[in-house]
Design a protein around this motif. Structure first.
Motif, PDB file in Angstrom:
ATOM      1  N   PRO A   1      51.108  27.352   8.235  1.00 31.59           N
ATOM      2  CA  PRO A   1      52.149  28.134   7.613  1.00 31.59           C
ATOM      3  C   PRO A   1      52.120  29.615   7.140  1.00 31.59           C
ATOM      4  O   PRO A   1      53.015  30.319   7.386  1.00 31.59           O
ATOM      5  N   HIS A   2      50.945  30.330   7.595  1.00 31.11           N
ATOM      6  CA  HIS A   2      50.529  31.455   8.605  1.00 31.11           C
ATOM      7  C   HIS A   2      50.089  31.610   9.743  1.00 31.11           C
ATOM      8  O   HIS A   2      49.513  31.289  10.169  1.00 31.11           O
ATOM      9  N   GLY A   3      50.926  32.445  10.478  1.00 31.72           N
ATOM     10  CA  GLY A   3      50.360  32.646  11.974  1.00 31.72           C
ATOM     11  C   GLY A   3      48.835  33.079  12.230  1.00 31.72           C
ATOM     12  O   GLY A   3      48.646  32.407  12.979  1.00 31.72           O
ATOM     13  N   GLU A   4      48.324  33.726  10.997  1.00 36.89           N
ATOM     14  CA  GLU A   4      46.873  34.067  11.229  1.00 36.89           C
ATOM     15  C   GLU A   4      46.253  33.396  11.183  1.00 36.89           C
ATOM     16  O   GLU A   4      45.400  33.460  11.449  1.00 36.89           O
ATOM     17  N   GLN A   5      46.524  32.021  10.282  1.00 31.44           N
ATOM     18  CA  GLN A   5      45.371  30.545  10.005  1.00 31.44           C
ATOM     19  C   GLN A   5      45.580  30.296  10.426  1.00 31.44           C
ATOM     20  O   GLN A   5      44.817  29.244  10.665  1.00 31.44           O
ATOM     21  N   PHE A   6      46.435  30.536  12.187  1.00 24.47           N
ATOM     22  CA  PHE A   6      46.107  29.392  13.341  1.00 24.47           C
ATOM     23  C   PHE A   6      46.166  30.486  14.978  1.00 24.47           C
ATOM     24  O   PHE A   6      46.123  29.958  16.072  1.00 24.47           O
ATOM     25  N   ASP A   7      45.704  31.823  14.606  1.00 26.30           N
ATOM     26  CA  ASP A   7      46.404  32.599  15.544  1.00 26.30           C
ATOM     27  C   ASP A   7      46.576  31.980  16.436  1.00 26.30           C
ATOM     28  O   ASP A   7      46.889  32.309  17.993  1.00 26.30           O
ATOM     29  N   MET A   8      47.667  32.045  15.489  1.00 29.66           N
ATOM     30  CA  MET A   8      49.549  32.171  16.844  1.00 29.66           C
ATOM     31  C   MET A   8      49.752  33.123  17.973  1.00 29.66           C
ATOM     32  O   MET A   8      49.668  33.462  18.867  1.00 29.66           O
ATOM     33  N   ASP A   9      49.629  34.716  17.231  1.00 26.92           N
ATOM     34  CA  ASP A   9      50.054  35.268  18.520  1.00 26.92           C
ATOM     35  C   ASP A   9      48.704  35.208  19.322  1.00 26.92           C
ATOM     36  O   ASP A   9      49.285  35.464  20.589  1.00 26.92           O
ATOM     37  N   GLU A  10      47.804  35.609  18.818  1.00 20.04           N
ATOM     38  CA  GLU A  10      46.947  35.598  20.907  1.00 20.04           C
ATOM     39  C   GLU A  10      47.176  34.305  21.436  1.00 20.04           C
ATOM     40  O   GLU A  10      47.082  34.703  22.840  1.00 20.04           O
ATOM     41  N   LYS A  11      47.167  33.044  20.701  1.00 16.10           N
ATOM     42  CA  LYS A  11      47.349  31.809  21.692  1.00 16.10           C
ATOM     43  C   LYS A  11      48.578  31.652  22.585  1.00 16.10           C
ATOM     44  O   LYS A  11      49.200  31.662  23.711  1.00 16.10           O
ATOM     45  N   ARG A  12      50.215  32.514  21.713  1.00 15.83           N
ATOM     46  CA  ARG A  12      51.592  32.471  22.440  1.00 15.83           C
ATOM     47  C   ARG A  12      51.122  33.583  23.627  1.00 15.83           C
ATOM     48  O   ARG A  12      51.494  32.529  24.822  1.00 15.83           O
ATOM     49  N   ALA A  13      50.554  34.556  23.298  1.00 12.88           N
ATOM     50  CA  ALA A  13      50.084  35.731  24.807  1.00 12.88           C
ATOM     51  C   ALA A  13      49.513  34.538  25.690  1.00 12.88           C
ATOM     52  O   ALA A  13      49.438  35.203  27.101  1.00 12.88           O
ATOM     53  N   ARG A  14      48.915  33.369  25.856  1.00 16.81           N
ATOM     54  CA  ARG A  14      48.628  33.074  26.981  1.00 16.81           C
ATOM     55  C   ARG A  14      49.035  31.811  27.354  1.00 16.81           C
ATOM     56  O   ARG A  14      48.818  30.931  27.917  1.00 16.81           O
ATOM     57  N   LEU A  15      50.245  31.451  26.518  1.00 21.34           N
ATOM     58  CA  LEU A  15      51.381  29.995  26.847  1.00 21.34           C
ATOM     59  C   LEU A  15      51.732  30.294  28.733  1.00 21.34           C
ATOM     60  O   LEU A  15      51.856  31.769  28.902  1.00 21.34           O
ATOM     61  N   GLY A  16      51.062  29.176  29.295  1.00 22.43           N
ATOM     62  CA  GLY A  16      51.813  29.528  30.857  1.00 22.43           C
ATOM     63  C   GLY A  16      50.602  29.870  31.513  1.00 22.43           C
ATOM     64  O   GLY A  16      51.204  29.749  32.776  1.00 22.43           O
ATOM     65  N   LYS A  17      49.084  30.180  30.933  1.00 21.02           N
ATOM     66  CA  LYS A  17      49.001  30.845  32.234  1.00 21.02           C
ATOM     67  C   LYS A  17      47.564  30.252  32.247  1.00 21.02           C
ATOM     68  O   LYS A  17      46.369  30.385  32.036  1.00 21.02           O
ATOM     69  N   GLY A  18      47.220  28.951  32.177  1.00 22.48           N
ATOM     70  CA  GLY A  18      46.203  27.905  32.259  1.00 22.48           C
ATOM     71  C   GLY A  18      46.547  26.441  31.051  1.00 22.48           C
ATOM     72  O   GLY A  18      47.636  26.065  30.828  1.00 22.48           O
ATOM     73  N   PRO A  19      45.640  25.857  30.677  1.00 21.61           N
ATOM     74  CA  PRO A  19      45.406  24.682  29.636  1.00 21.61           C
ATOM     75  C   PRO A  19      46.010  25.429  28.450  1.00 21.61           C
ATOM     76  O   PRO A  19      46.022  26.683  27.903  1.00 21.61           O
ATOM     77  N   ASN A  20      47.151  24.775  27.440  1.00 23.59           N
ATOM     78  CA  ASN A  20      47.765  25.089  26.397  1.00 23.59           C
ATOM     79  C   ASN A  20      47.173  25.355  25.440  1.00 23.59           C
ATOM     80  O   ASN A  20      45.713  25.035  24.785  1.00 23.59           O
ATOM     81  N   PRO A  21      47.271  26.890  25.228  1.00 23.52           N
ATOM     82  CA  PRO A  21      45.661  27.686  23.583  1.00 23.52           C
ATOM     83  C   PRO A  21      46.267  27.343  22.815  1.00 23.52           C
ATOM     84  O   PRO A  21      45.577  27.029  21.890  1.00 23.52           O
ATOM     85  N   PHE A  22      47.174  25.787  22.204  1.00 22.02           N
ATOM     86  CA  PHE A  22      47.093  25.847  21.073  1.00 22.02           C
ATOM     87  C   PHE A  22      46.336  24.100  21.235  1.00 22.02           C
ATOM     88  O   PHE A  22      46.018  23.700  20.163  1.00 22.02           O
ATOM     89  N   VAL A  23      45.700  23.785  21.946  1.00 22.30           N
ATOM     90  CA  VAL A  23      45.353  22.315  21.795  1.00 22.30           C
ATOM     91  C   VAL A  23      44.204  22.826  21.531  1.00 22.30           C
ATOM     92  O   VAL A  23      42.913  23.559  23.139  1.00 22.30           O
TER      93      VAL A  23
END
Length: 288
Positions: A238-260
């Motif tokens: 429910p909160h972005g910091e609970q799953f490191d959303m900003d850090e993972k989002r910044a890595r989208l499209g730069k390699g394997p899906n960072p949310f996995v």
């Protein structure tokens, strides 16, 4: 800086809790661009409060309603992605706190969607209050009618997408964790939208007022056991910091899906259980 609701998690004073919620972080209502997590799974929440959209050709599912007053933001994010808010058929909720349920009434009115929620959280949703702390008006939100009452293990589906409800109480009496299959570039994976197992403003024990609700400690224990039994490739919360959303989002499209990350659910669960036990010990000591 940690949001105040996290800093207040170990505190036992209702006054501190009231301040923490009334002075919620600006990120909770700050718009942010929506983005794609998996093939038909999107983030449409604010900068600090999560809302997730699952799309299908026959309609969409929306998980959580954000803060009071942010429904239009969520709807704008859905539109930005190329979808219609009026195609949302089902609203779901992780838990009935104002920062995650505050926009449900407006979203329901605007989209015409039906709300499905757990029996344990139905009273809070339909009264717009925080059970056990009804006197703290900062916790209130717009009441919303529950159209379908769910129990543990029930499923909700739209257009072939099926989500399973895992009631993981403690944070609220009906806190609901959602699991569902997704595809990432056509490959199957399992996603989880964890409810919460933080103590936050909850009274686990109290000499003067009693616990937030009867059986709350046993509920937390049960929920940790449930979460330990689950597996997920994508961990969301429910909160972005609970799953490191900003850090993972910044890595989208730069390699394997960072949310996995198949390990994240259990790592987060273990950390939350440790924090819970620390909070419980502090509250028990204060109650002596």
């Amino acid at each position: 800086m940690k949001p105040l609701w996290i800093a207040a998690g170990a505190a036992t004073l209702a006054g501190l809790a009231a301040v923490a919620f009334a002075q919620s972080p600006a990120s909770w209502v700050t718009p942010t661009a929506p983005f794609k997590i998996a093939d038909n799974l999107y983030y449409v929440g604010s900068a600090g409060i999560s809302t997730f959209l699952i799309t299908t050709p026959k309609g969409h599912i929306l998980i959580d309603g954000g803060m009071p007053g942010t429904a239009k933001q969520i709807e704008a994010s859905i539109t930005t992605l190329g979808f219609k808010p009026t195609d949302v058929k089902v609203l779901l909720n992780t838990h009935a706190h104002f920062d995650h349920a505050g926009g449900l009434a407006a979203l329901k009115a605007d989209t015409g969607a039906k709300l499905a929620a757990s029996a344990g959280d139905r009273p809070a949703l339909e009264t717009g209050t925080y059970p056990g702390s009804e006197d703290i008006k900062a916790f209130n939100f717009a009441p919303v009618k529950v159209d379908r009452v769910l129990k543990d293990g029930d499923t909700v589906g739209v257009g072939g997408e099926v989500l399973t409800a895992h009631v993981t109480p403690g944070h609220t009496a009906g806190c609901t964790t959602w699991t569902f299959p997704v595809k990432i570039e056509g490959k199957p994976a399992q996603a989880i939208v964890y409810c919460s197992t933080s103590v936050a403003a909850n009274r686990l024990v109290s000499k003067t007022r009693g616990p937030q609700y009867p059986g709350i400690v046993a509920d937390y224990e049960k929920s940790f056991a449930t979460l330990k039994s689950l597996k997920a490739d994508i961990f969301l919360a429910p909160h972005g910091e609970q799953f490191d959303m900003d850090e993972k989002r910044a890595r989208l499209g730069k390699g394997p899906n960072p949310f996995v990350d198949p390990t994240e659910l259990q790592v987060r669960t273990a950390a939350s259980e440790q924090a819970f036990r620390q909070d419980l010990a502090k509250q028990q000591e204060a109650a002596r």
